[in-house]
Design a protein around this motif. Structure first.
Motif, PDB file in Angstrom:
ATOM      1  N   GLY A  80       5.633  -5.581   2.805  1.00  0.00           N
ATOM      2  CA  GLY A  80       6.175  -4.276   2.777  1.00  0.00           C
ATOM      3  C   GLY A  80       7.883  -4.369   2.270  1.00  0.00           C
ATOM      4  O   GLY A  80       8.088  -3.561   1.947  1.00  0.00           O
ATOM      5  N   ILE A  83       8.189  -2.719  -1.095  1.00  0.00           N
ATOM      6  CA  ILE A  83       8.261  -1.304  -1.000  1.00  0.00           C
ATOM      7  C   ILE A  83       9.542  -0.701  -0.412  1.00  0.00           C
ATOM      8  O   ILE A  83      10.328   0.008  -1.056  1.00  0.00           O
ATOM      9  CB  ILE A  83       7.332  -0.733   0.100  1.00  0.00           C
ATOM     10  CG1 ILE A  83       5.718  -1.351  -0.698  1.00  0.00           C
ATOM     11  CG2 ILE A  83       7.065   0.763   0.043  1.00  0.00           C
ATOM     12  CD1 ILE A  83       4.553  -0.973   0.186  1.00  0.00           C
ATOM     13  N   PHE A 189       6.235   5.293  -2.803  1.00  0.00           N
ATOM     14  CA  PHE A 189       5.544   4.128  -2.669  1.00  0.00           C
ATOM     15  C   PHE A 189       5.363   3.919  -0.848  1.00  0.00           C
ATOM     16  O   PHE A 189       4.440   3.699  -0.330  1.00  0.00           O
ATOM     17  CB  PHE A 189       6.110   3.085  -2.924  1.00  0.00           C
ATOM     18  CG  PHE A 189       5.149   1.673  -3.241  1.00  0.00           C
ATOM     19  CD1 PHE A 189       3.978   1.706  -2.670  1.00  0.00           C
ATOM     20  CD2 PHE A 189       5.800   0.651  -3.886  1.00  0.00           C
ATOM     21  CE1 PHE A 189       2.942   0.600  -2.778  1.00  0.00           C
ATOM     22  CE2 PHE A 189       4.881  -0.314  -4.099  1.00  0.00           C
ATOM     23  CZ  PHE A 189       3.743  -0.362  -3.509  1.00  0.00           C
ATOM     24  N   ARG A 190       6.700   4.147  -0.244  1.00  0.00           N
ATOM     25  CA  ARG A 190       6.597   3.902   1.045  1.00  0.00           C
ATOM     26  C   ARG A 190       5.721   4.994   2.034  1.00  0.00           C
ATOM     27  O   ARG A 190       5.171   4.783   2.724  1.00  0.00           O
ATOM     28  CB  ARG A 190       8.214   3.935   1.542  1.00  0.00           C
ATOM     29  CG  ARG A 190       8.387   3.956   3.149  1.00  0.00           C
ATOM     30  CD  ARG A 190       9.733   4.292   3.552  1.00  0.00           C
ATOM     31  NE  ARG A 190      10.005   5.620   3.351  1.00  0.00           N
ATOM     32  CZ  ARG A 190      11.119   6.328   2.838  1.00  0.00           C
ATOM     33  NH1 ARG A 190      12.129   5.456   2.609  1.00  0.00           N
ATOM     34  NH2 ARG A 190      11.021   7.625   2.730  1.00  0.00           N
ATOM     35  N   TRP A 192       3.427   7.063   1.018  1.00  0.00           N
ATOM     36  CA  TRP A 192       2.035   7.154   1.019  1.00  0.00           C
ATOM     37  C   TRP A 192       1.552   5.895   1.549  1.00  0.00           C
ATOM     38  O   TRP A 192       0.367   5.697   2.196  1.00  0.00           O
ATOM     39  CB  TRP A 192       1.617   6.907  -0.554  1.00  0.00           C
ATOM     40  CG  TRP A 192       1.774   8.243  -1.059  1.00  0.00           C
ATOM     41  CD1 TRP A 192       2.433   9.279  -0.563  1.00  0.00           C
ATOM     42  CD2 TRP A 192       1.560   8.705  -2.432  1.00  0.00           C
ATOM     43  NE1 TRP A 192       2.635  10.430  -1.525  1.00  0.00           N
ATOM     44  CE2 TRP A 192       2.093  10.108  -2.512  1.00  0.00           C
ATOM     45  CE3 TRP A 192       0.957   8.144  -3.765  1.00  0.00           C
ATOM     46  CZ2 TRP A 192       2.083  10.874  -3.861  1.00  0.00           C
ATOM     47  CZ3 TRP A 192       0.964   8.954  -4.915  1.00  0.00           C
ATOM     48  CH2 TRP A 192       1.191   9.926  -5.019  1.00  0.00           C
ATOM     49  N   ALA A 193       2.139   4.542   1.498  1.00  0.00           N
ATOM     50  CA  ALA A 193       1.545   3.453   2.094  1.00  0.00           C
ATOM     51  C   ALA A 193       1.730   3.583   3.787  1.00  0.00           C
ATOM     52  O   ALA A 193       0.652   3.113   4.434  1.00  0.00           O
ATOM     53  CB  ALA A 193       2.465   2.248   1.853  1.00  0.00           C
ATOM     54  N   ARG A 197      -1.704   3.403   6.020  1.00  0.00           N
ATOM     55  CA  ARG A 197      -1.799   2.280   7.069  1.00  0.00           C
ATOM     56  C   ARG A 197      -1.859   3.212   8.484  1.00  0.00           C
ATOM     57  O   ARG A 197      -2.766   2.790   9.191  1.00  0.00           O
ATOM     58  CB  ARG A 197      -0.372   1.713   7.193  1.00  0.00           C
ATOM     59  CG  ARG A 197      -0.376   0.725   8.317  1.00  0.00           C
ATOM     60  CD  ARG A 197       1.216   0.184   8.585  1.00  0.00           C
ATOM     61  NE  ARG A 197       1.835   1.559   9.049  1.00  0.00           N
ATOM     62  CZ  ARG A 197       3.319   1.564   9.266  1.00  0.00           C
ATOM     63  NH1 ARG A 197       3.779   0.100   9.320  1.00  0.00           N
ATOM     64  NH2 ARG A 197       3.766   2.521   9.804  1.00  0.00           N
ATOM     65  N   LEU A 213      -2.694  -3.481   1.260  1.00  0.00           N
ATOM     66  CA  LEU A 213      -2.164  -2.116   1.560  1.00  0.00           C
ATOM     67  C   LEU A 213      -1.134  -1.970   0.250  1.00  0.00           C
ATOM     68  O   LEU A 213      -1.271  -0.699  -0.568  1.00  0.00           O
ATOM     69  CB  LEU A 213      -1.142  -1.965   2.594  1.00  0.00           C
ATOM     70  CG  LEU A 213      -0.472  -0.739   2.707  1.00  0.00           C
ATOM     71  CD1 LEU A 213      -1.707   0.369   2.737  1.00  0.00           C
ATOM     72  CD2 LEU A 213       0.273  -0.591   3.904  1.00  0.00           C
ATOM     73  N   ASP A 214      -0.192  -2.760  -0.195  1.00  0.00           N
ATOM     74  CA  ASP A 214       0.407  -2.407  -1.415  1.00  0.00           C
ATOM     75  C   ASP A 214      -0.327  -2.221  -2.682  1.00  0.00           C
ATOM     76  O   ASP A 214       0.103  -1.504  -3.465  1.00  0.00           O
ATOM     77  CB  ASP A 214       1.597  -3.787  -1.653  1.00  0.00           C
ATOM     78  CG  ASP A 214       1.134  -4.921  -1.915  1.00  0.00           C
ATOM     79  OD1 ASP A 214      -0.105  -5.119  -1.197  1.00  0.00           O
ATOM     80  OD2 ASP A 214       1.855  -5.836  -2.342  1.00  0.00           O
ATOM     81  N   VAL A 217      -2.008   1.204  -2.652  1.00  0.00           N
ATOM     82  CA  VAL A 217      -1.122   2.304  -2.970  1.00  0.00           C
ATOM     83  C   VAL A 217      -0.504   2.377  -4.419  1.00  0.00           C
ATOM     84  O   VAL A 217      -0.224   3.361  -4.944  1.00  0.00           O
ATOM     85  CB  VAL A 217      -0.249   2.594  -1.619  1.00  0.00           C
ATOM     86  CG1 VAL A 217       0.928   3.825  -2.020  1.00  0.00           C
ATOM     87  CG2 VAL A 217      -0.990   2.725  -0.327  1.00  0.00           C
TER      88      VAL A 217
END
Length: 323
Positions: A80, A83, A189-190, A192-193, A197, A213-214, A217
Motif C-alpha cells: 500500500g 497507493i 486508488f486509496r 477503493w482499495a 479490503r 489488493l493493489d 483495484v
C-alpha cells in the motif's frame, strides 16, 4: 517519476534504479521523487526509514526524497505504500510510478506516454482471482467489482480472448503505472482499495487479497479514468527501456543480458558498492559470479514465458533462491 524507498533492502534497490536512470536516460527532464515511509501512523511500532548510505546515494543521483506518513496500510500491507505515496505528488502533473526493483535501460522520457489515458504493466500471470468451482467465475468476480464502483465492464474486456479466460479481463502488474494527476489518481486508488479490503463482499469471500489488493483495484481505477491496456508504443516498458527484475535470482534466470550487464556495472559504482555488503544475493550472484556461472546456464533453454512458479521451484531446489 515516483518510487518508494525504505529500510530492509528496498532502499538499495531504489538507489540502483536512480543510478540506472542517470546512466541511461541522461536527458530525462522530469523529477525522480522518492517516497520514504516514516515511523508512526500505519507504520507505528517500526522504523521503515532508509539507511543513511542509501539516502546519500539517492541524493547523489539527483533524487528528491519526500516523507510518507502512511495512514491506511503501512505494516499490515506494505504494498500500500505505492497507493498512499501518490498523495505526495504535485496536483495536476502527470506521473509514472515504478517499483523500486526496476532498472532503467534506455531513454524513458522519449516514450510516447498519453497521460490522459492511464495504463499499467501487462507483464503478469493469471494470479488473481482463483474462482472456486461451482460458485463464482472470472466474470462474476470482476463484474461484482465493476458494479460496486459504478463502472461498466464491457469496455474493459479483451474480446479476442475466450469466455472465462483470465486475460479477457483487465488485469495488470502494479510494477509500473501512470496517469495524469498523482493525487487525484491516488485518492481513488486509496478509497477503493480500503473499501475492498474492509468489505470484500460475497464474490470475493474466497479470494486472497494479500498481496493482490493493489492489482485487484488498479484496473478499476485505470478504467475509471478512461485508460486501459498500454499502447504499442510503450512496449519498451518491461523491455528494452525498463526491466522490473523483482529479485536477483529471477533477473539471472530470465532477465535480458542488457539488464544483467547494467546491474553489474551499477554494482561497482562507488555510491552503490557499499550498499551491497551483507546482501546475500548480491554477494553470491554478482560478486562471486554465481548468477552468470550457475543460474544463467540453468535456464538457457527455458521458454521465455515459462510460469514463474516453476522457475522459483528450481531455484529453491538448487538453494539459489536468495534475498
Amino acid at each position: 517519476m515516483l518510487i518508494v524507498a525504505q529500510g530492509g533492502g528496498i532502499d538499495r534497490q531504489a538507489a540502483i534504479l536512480a543510478a540506472s536512470l542517470r546512466r541511461n536516460a541522461p536527458g530525462f527532464r522530469g523529477r525522480l521523487i522518492v517516497a520514504e515511509p516514516q515511523p508512526g501512523g500505519a507504520w507505528s511500532g517500526s522504523d521503515p526509514r532508509m539507511s543513511p548510505r542509501a539516502r546519500a546515494a539517492l541524493e547523489a543521483f539527483g533524487a528528491e526524497i519526500r516523507p510518507l506518513v502512511a495512514r491506511d496500510f503501512g505494516r499490515s500491507y506494505p504494498h500500500g505504500n505505492k497507493i498512499e505515496a501518490l498523495a505526495l505528488l504535485d496536483p495536476g502533473r502527470p506521473f509514472l510510478f515504478l517499483d523500486s526493483d526496476t532498472l532503467i535501460l534506455g531513454k524513458i522520457g522519449a516514450l510516447p506516454f498519453d497521460f490522459t489515458r492511464p495504463s499499467a504493466s501487462m507483464r503478469r500471470e493469471g494470479s488473481w482471482p482463483q474462482p472456486p468451482a461451482y460458485r463464482q467465475t472470472y466474470e462474476s468476480i470482476w463484474r461484482s467489482l465493476y458494479d460496486r464502483f459504478g463502472l461498466e465492464m464491457e469496455g474493459s474486456l479483451d474480446l479476442s480472448q475466450p469466455d472465462e479466460h483470465w486475460e479477457r479481463f483487465l488485469y495488470f502488474n502494479a510494477g509500473w503505472f501512470f496517469g495524469a494527476d498523482g493525487p487525484e489518481f491516488g485518492r481513488r486508488f486509496r478509497d477503493w482499495a480500503v473499501a475492498v479490503r474492509d468489505d470484500p463482499g460475497e464474490a470475493l469471500a474466497c479470494q486472497s487479497l494479500d498481496p493482490w489488493l493493489d492489482q485487484v483495484v488498479l484496473p478499476l481505477v485505470i478504467h475509471s479514468f478512461g485508460g486501459g491496456r498500454p499502447a504499442s508504443g510503450l512496449a519498451g516498458l518491461d523491455g528494452d527501456v525498463t526491466w522490473h527484475y523483482r529479485n536477483l535470482p529471477l533477473l539471472y534466470a530470465r532477465g535480458p543480458r542488457r539488464a544483467i550487464d547494467e546491474l553489474e556495472a551499477i554494482a561497482a559504482l562507488p555510491e552503490i558498492a557499499p550498499l551491497l555488503s551483507g546482501w546475500t544475493a548480491a554477494e553470491r550472484l554478482i560478486r562471486a559470479g554465481q548468477g552468470r556461472a550457475t543460474i544463467r546456464p540453468m535456464f538457457a533453454d527455458y521458454p521465455p514465458h515459462a510460469p514463474e512458479r516453476g522457475i522459483r521451484k528450481r531455484l529453491k531446489q538448487a538453494e539459489l533462491w536468495l534475498d
